[in-house]
Design a protein around this motif. Structure first.
Motif, PDB file in Angstrom:
ATOM      1  N   GLY A 147      37.405 -15.388  88.689  1.00 44.41           N
ATOM      2  CA  GLY A 147      35.991 -15.459  88.060  1.00 44.41           C
ATOM      3  C   GLY A 147      35.203 -14.996  87.644  1.00 44.41           C
ATOM      4  N   THR A 155      39.268 -16.796  85.328  1.00 43.83           N
ATOM      5  CA  THR A 155      38.605 -18.285  85.868  1.00 43.83           C
ATOM      6  C   THR A 155      39.805 -18.563  86.408  1.00 43.83           C
ATOM      7  N   THR A 209      32.370 -20.468  89.199  1.00 40.60           N
ATOM      8  CA  THR A 209      33.027 -20.248  87.562  1.00 40.60           C
ATOM      9  C   THR A 209      33.697 -21.450  87.376  1.00 40.60           C
TER      10      THR A 209
END
Lengths: 467, 284
Positions: free
Chosen positions: A218, A222, A407
């Protein structure tokens, strides 16, 4: 031994450190069975044809099977038997709530006391580790599939252990500098020695699991970037790590901690060994811990070990409604934790330097049942009183950490921002993304997270092999 | 992950610069974000703002002031040594947009975190006025770097040994806000809390929006512990995940100053112990 005689054997008590001694040290409270005690206790199991205890276990350990091996003195074989379905027996033997899972279903419990399944599990895991004969099971042929596991708590460790044994290439990404999640930052040394967690993590490494600590998914990467890097599936086991506060006046005063901070300082950072370790912690003399769960008990008992004269456990409901395990409540009381039940804090009072010096509380009484089925605590008018304290630990629960959800586009969450995942497979709204543990259910237990990990691992195996 | 130190430079008496080999973080970081590092097994986790990064070379720059044991220990490491753990990039990046004229204000070692923001503000097309200050001339850092990314620059010293004699807040008020010399649309300020508080008092008077970056005490820096909580506009926020930047006119600076002093005694005990051990040649 005849069945009749076996039925006469009483449940073997667990040897423990004396409360007056242990309340000032961080060594483990229960000392563990001796081989003789374990064999005696194992004889109490009557080897049911349809063992209900197994149904009560979220990871379906062959309980009569491993207990029979203990009775025969085959301790190493017993450990192997458990490890067929549970990669973390030394942890589970210590922190599982057996009294509401396997042991509650034990038929011996109907007329006498249930077989001490948890204590036996702990015994064989410790025996195996001490003997240095930790066995590595056979690993399936390499599949060439790459799996990313986000979070190294109980759910993530289980997923990783299961999938690596099926031949997949598994990497765990952990945000903190040590693997184990709540097992290392949350549960104190005196309940779960960190050397045991390290040994269980080491076992996974021996199986071939790669662990990347200090990697916050995140932030540094991601979920989509993990797929771009070539991972075939991702498991999210990020836990419920956001502390809840009551939003009452004075909560940001110096000396007021979240349980997460208090326990992380003491457990992960070893602040109880300051200044040998660099991280400090406030050693309060009069400490109030707010809450009635296992985390509140852990915080209260930690405060006592840090040298408090008085530790007040402030809980707004009565003893019946306390979510903590009975054993933990019992241990806390033995160590001199003072329970203030049906009591709720309404504000903290500070001195001119911004330090907490008092807590104002209201007395409560129980009214009608609420959504949880427990009787709702109702304030008694005019019952306000002030108690002098220099440290407060707020242990009223925790929420979901949004770092991954925020995210990961297309990942559906519920109104509390927990990830929505299928109960049987852990499948989320994103293809190839699975989730389990507290990040799906909200704060629960180690073994439930492991059970969710077990199911997700099965589904992930099926998913990557069909791709 | 661990990170190797590639370069080390002393910028002033107690301010040091380290260039680290950290390709993953260097690639991802944006202005305003920070890292958390741990030097050794018994060490604490310390948050430090990222001063610069070179994604192509995988290099990350941190600049820090020696204030206690951990930073003292960090200052003794050299190129070739490694940090035990380095995690990041943490926190929300600075909101960078073209709004006109931006004043970037840095006090003491706060110039280091102001630098990447100044650079980003300039690159997006703002007219950038920089004001950097310190107690005296030899404590001024990164003057050349700041000059290179600013349209105007003022250097201040509290003792008058160099540049403008006074605080950065006084320079901002006297040279710009009072004169109306140049309309300032926004101020970004980073430095010691008393400096940021004084500066916010000034900009509030003139109604100039002011962003400050807070350096609260942290442990995990992922939103888990709440050690860094701060009151902004009457609400509790976490500096690590909601910040580190906030509307300076809304921050409860009194609470922030109190909270930064929680471990003052222990920090001193730890540092004294470290210094004694070092003198006796025992290490720590």
């Amino acid at each position: 031994m005849e069945m009749k005689e076996r039925l006469k054997i009483p449940r073997q008590p667990m040897p423990e450190q004396d409360p007056q001694v242990r309340k000032r040290n961080f060594d483990e409270v229960p000392l563990g069975y001796t081989p003789e005690m374990a064999k005696t206790e194992a004889l109490r199991c009557i080897q049911c044809k349809k063992p209900e205890c197994v149904e009560g276990c979220p990871v379906e350990v062959d309980i009569p099977g491993f207990i029979a091996l203990i009775a025969e003195g085959k301790f190493i074989e017993a450990a192997k038997k458990i490890k067929q379905t549970n990669a973390l027996p030394a942890v589970c033997g210590r922190v599982c709530p057996q009294e509401v899972q396997c042991e509650v279903r034990c038929v011996r419990g109907k007329k006498a006391e249930p077989v001490a399944i948890g204590r036996l599990e702990r015994f064989v895991a410790d025996y195996e580790r001490a003997a240095g004969e930790v066995s590595i099971p056979k690993i399936a042929t390499k599949t060439g599939k790459k799996i990313a596991v986000v979070g190294s708590g109980p759910a993530g460790l289980t997923v990783a252990g299961d999938l690596v044994q099926l031949g997949h290439d598994v990497t765990i990404f952990e945000a903190l500098h040590a693997a184990g999640g709540v097992l290392v930052y949350g549960i104190p040394e005196f309940r779960l020695p960190k050397a045991i967690v390290a040994a269980e993590v080491d076992y996974l490494k021996k199986l071939g699991v790669k662990i990347e600590t200090s990697n916050v998914i995140g932030k540094v990467a991601t979920v989509d970037e993990l797929f771009a890097e070539g991972y075939d599936a991702v498991f999210l086991g990020t836990g419920a790590g956001l502390p809840s506060f009551m939003n009452i006046p004075g909560e940001n005063l110096n000396g007021v901690y979240s349980a997460n901070e208090y326990l992380t300082r003491s457990n992960l950072m070893k602040a109880y060994r300051f200044p040998e370790y660099d991280t400090p912690i406030v050693r309060g003399k009069n400490v109030a811990v707010i809450g009635g769960g296992n985390v509140a008990m852990d915080a209260a008992r930690t405060a006592m070990r840090l040298g408090a004269d008085h530790v007040y456990l402030v809980y707004r409901r009565s003893r019946q409604e306390m979510p903590a395990r009975i054993e933990e409540i019992h241990h806390a009381e033995e160590e001199g934790i003072e329970f203030h039940l049906l009591t709720n804090p309404i504000r903290y009072i500070g001195n001119d330097k911004g330090w907490v010096k008092g807590i104002e509380c209201l007395r409560m009484e129980l009214g009608e049942p609420d959504d949880s089925g427990r009787r709702r605590p109702v304030p008694i008018k005019g019952s306000e009183f002030i108690k002098e304290v220099d440290t407060v630990v707020v242990a009223i629960g925790s929420g979901s950490n949004p770092l991954v959800q925020s995210t990961t586009p297309g990942l559906n969450t519920n109104k509390w921002n927990y990830i929505i995942a299928d109960e049987e497979t852990g499948q989320t709204s994103r293809e190839g993304v699975f989730a389990g543990g507290d990040i799906v259910t909200g704060s629960a237990t180690v073994i439930l997270a492991m059970g969710a990990g077990r199911k997700a691992a099965r589904a992930m195996h099926k998913y990557v092999m069909s791709k | 992950m661990s990170a190797k130190i590639l370069e080390k430079q002393q910028l002033s008496d107690n301010v040091f610069k380290l260039v680290l080999d950290a390709p993953k973080i260097a690639k991802k970081r944006k202005a305003g974000q920070f890292v958390v590092l741990r030097i050794h097994e018994q060490g604490e986790r310390i948050p430090l703002t990222i001063a610069d990064a070179d994604p192509a070379k995988g290099m990350l720059t941190i600049i820090f002031q020696v204030v206690g044991k951990s930073t003292a220990h960090l200052s003794e490491l050299n190129a070739g040594d490694s940090l035990l753990d380095l995690v990041g990039p943490m926190g929300q990046p600075t909101h960078i947009e073209k709004i006109g004229t931006v004043a970037c204000v840095g006090g003491g070692v706060g110039v280091a975190p102001v630098y990447p923001i100044t650079q980003a503000m300039k690159n997006i097309g703002n007219y950038v006025i920089s004001i950097i200050g310190a107690r005296s001339k030899d404590l001024i850092i990164m003057e050349d770097e700041m000059k290179a990314v600013s349209d105007e620059i003022i250097v201040t010293t509290d003792d008058g040994s160099y540049g403008y004699h006074g605080f950065v807040s006084q320079a901002l008020e006297e040279k710009y806000l009072m004169t109306g010399n140049k309309k300032i649309d926004m101020v970004v300020a980073i430095g010691p809390v008393p400096m940021m508080r004084a500066l916010c008092d000034v900009t509030k008077k003139y109604n100039v929006p002011t962003v400050v970056s807070l350096n609260s005490i942290m442990v995990d820096a992922t939103g888990m512990c709440g050690a860094c909580r701060v009151t902004v506009g009457g609400k509790t926020r976490f500096v690590c995940v909601d910040g580190p930047e906030f509307d300076g006119h809304q921050v409860d600076f009194k609470e922030l100053i109190d909270r930064q002093r929680i471990y003052l005694d222990q920090e001193k005990q730890c540092y004294d112990h470290y210094c004694t051990c070092r003198q006796q040649g025992k290490g720590a």
